[in-house]
Design an enzyme around this catalytic site. Structure first.
Site, PDB file in Angstrom:
ATOM      1  N   TYR A 186       0.868  -1.185   0.000  1.00  0.00           N
ATOM      2  CA  TYR A 186       0.000   0.000   0.000  1.00  0.00           C
ATOM      3  C   TYR A 186       0.901   1.230   0.000  1.00  0.00           C
ATOM      4  O   TYR A 186       1.480   1.588   1.021  1.00  0.00           O
ATOM      5  CB  TYR A 186      -0.899  -0.031   1.232  1.00  0.00           C
ATOM      6  CG  TYR A 186      -1.928   1.074   1.338  1.00  0.00           C
ATOM      7  CD1 TYR A 186      -2.254   1.896   0.265  1.00  0.00           C
ATOM      8  CD2 TYR A 186      -2.604   1.270   2.541  1.00  0.00           C
ATOM      9  CE1 TYR A 186      -3.216   2.888   0.387  1.00  0.00           C
ATOM     10  CE2 TYR A 186      -3.571   2.260   2.671  1.00  0.00           C
ATOM     11  CZ  TYR A 186      -3.874   3.063   1.599  1.00  0.00           C
ATOM     12  OH  TYR A 186      -4.825   4.048   1.732  1.00  0.00           O
ATOM     13  N   LYS A 211      -1.459  -1.487  -4.047  1.00  0.00           N
ATOM     14  CA  LYS A 211      -2.441  -0.407  -4.120  1.00  0.00           C
ATOM     15  C   LYS A 211      -1.627   0.874  -4.205  1.00  0.00           C
ATOM     16  O   LYS A 211      -1.002   1.286  -3.233  1.00  0.00           O
ATOM     17  CB  LYS A 211      -3.349  -0.400  -2.887  1.00  0.00           C
ATOM     18  CG  LYS A 211      -4.343   0.756  -2.889  1.00  0.00           C
ATOM     19  CD  LYS A 211      -5.169   0.797  -1.597  1.00  0.00           C
ATOM     20  CE  LYS A 211      -6.116   1.992  -1.612  1.00  0.00           C
ATOM     21  NZ  LYS A 211      -6.894   2.100  -0.341  1.00  0.00           N
TER      22      LYS A 211
END
Length: 301
Positions: free
Chosen positions: A135, A163
């Site tokens: 992330y 992500k």
């Protein structure tokens, strides 16, 4: 890890006692799957993970996996800026039945360099029982994982996706550097939901999908059949609505909209505040409706 192109970063509902409301969560999960969500991120930024205790997270992840019951990909947040704690928690979360992967944020506050990031993720991957999704969200962490670093980590078989929040050039570079079947690239920026598909990425991890999953799905279907006129029309409709959900600190706007729709997800936990009446009216204006309850016509149509 199963494929998913429209992942909802789901809110955590709280009741009037500030406890997680699992009944509301079940209703919301069922609704979002019916609207086209094929994956969830649970307990992360939109899910107010920093305000959840360790026991709350374990109970939430266990019950959430049961709610989804194999109908969609489930990615549970396990990251922090403490490598040893992240490794231990990632291992623990990976042992929960029905959790498909864990989301591990780039360490915040400590501000490691690129080699430090590689060392952090390598240590966490060594402890992991399920695939890891990186992330990268520089606006919240204070550091940015570079595409070359992502490419290095993508060679680790336990690290199977990212992500990515940031610029389109960086997103494109990451996709180009990680073109193999075992690594998935999702954008964490709703406004890039279309761009990620045209660049060859997997899809979007979305906040706006709470309200507009059906429209995003429709846009993706139009793109697949080459209907650029419909794609452009939907993109123009969605962009201002996506921006509106971040006009105030997220997830307060999304929670306000869901409350107005009858999904009583409650207020965000401190230090975030719920929208007051004036802010709710401003949000409604930004969403293009006279009042928040009026979005029901397009969201639940």
């Amino acid at each position: 890890m199963q494929k998913a192109e429209l992942i909802t970063a789901i809110v955590t509902p709280f009741n009037d006692r500030d406890e997680i409301d699992y009944g509301v969560m079940q209703r919301l999960v069922d609704h979002l799957i019916a609207e086209g969500t094929d994956g969830f991120v649970v307990g992360a930024t939109t899910g107010e993970g920093p305000t959840l205790s360790h026991p709350e997270k374990i109970t939430l992840y266990t019950r959430f996996a049961d709610m989804v019951h194999g109908r969609a990909l489930v990615i549970a947040n396990s990251g922090s800026n403490n490598t040893k704690e992240t490794a231990a928690f990632t291992h623990e979360v990976g042992g929960i039945a029905g959790i498909d992967a864990t989301l591990v944020v780039v360490p915040y506050y400590n501000k490691p360099d690129q080699n430090g990031m590689i060392a952090h993720y390598t240590a966490v991957a060594a402890a992991a029982q399920k695939p890891i999704v990186i992330y990268n969200i520089p606006g919240r962490t204070g550091v940015d994982m570079l595409p070359a670093t992502v490419a290095t980590l993508a060679q680790n078989p336990m690290i199977q996706g990212i992500k990515q929040c940031g610029s389109l050039p960086a997103l494109s570079d990451i996709i180009d550097r990680t073109k193999h079947d075992a690594f998935n690239v999702w954008t964490g920026e709703d406004a890039q939901a279309l761009n990620i598909k045209t660049l060859g990425g997997m899809g979007v991890i979305s906040v706006a999908a709470h309200l507009y999953a059906h429209s995003i799905r429709e846009m993706y279907a139009a793109l697949d059949r080459g209907d650029i006129t419909t794609v452009a029309a939907l993109q123009r409709q969605l962009l201002p609505k996506m921006a509106a959900l971040f006009h105030f600190p997220s997830p307060a706007p999304t929670k306000a909209a869901l409350n107005a729709l009858g999904f009583q997800v409650g207020s965000p936990r401190l230090p975030l505040l719920p929208l007051n009446a004036s802010q709710q009216q401003e949000l409604a204006h930004l969403l293009g409706v006279p009042e928040l309850s009026a979005i029901e016509a397009e969201v639940l149509a």
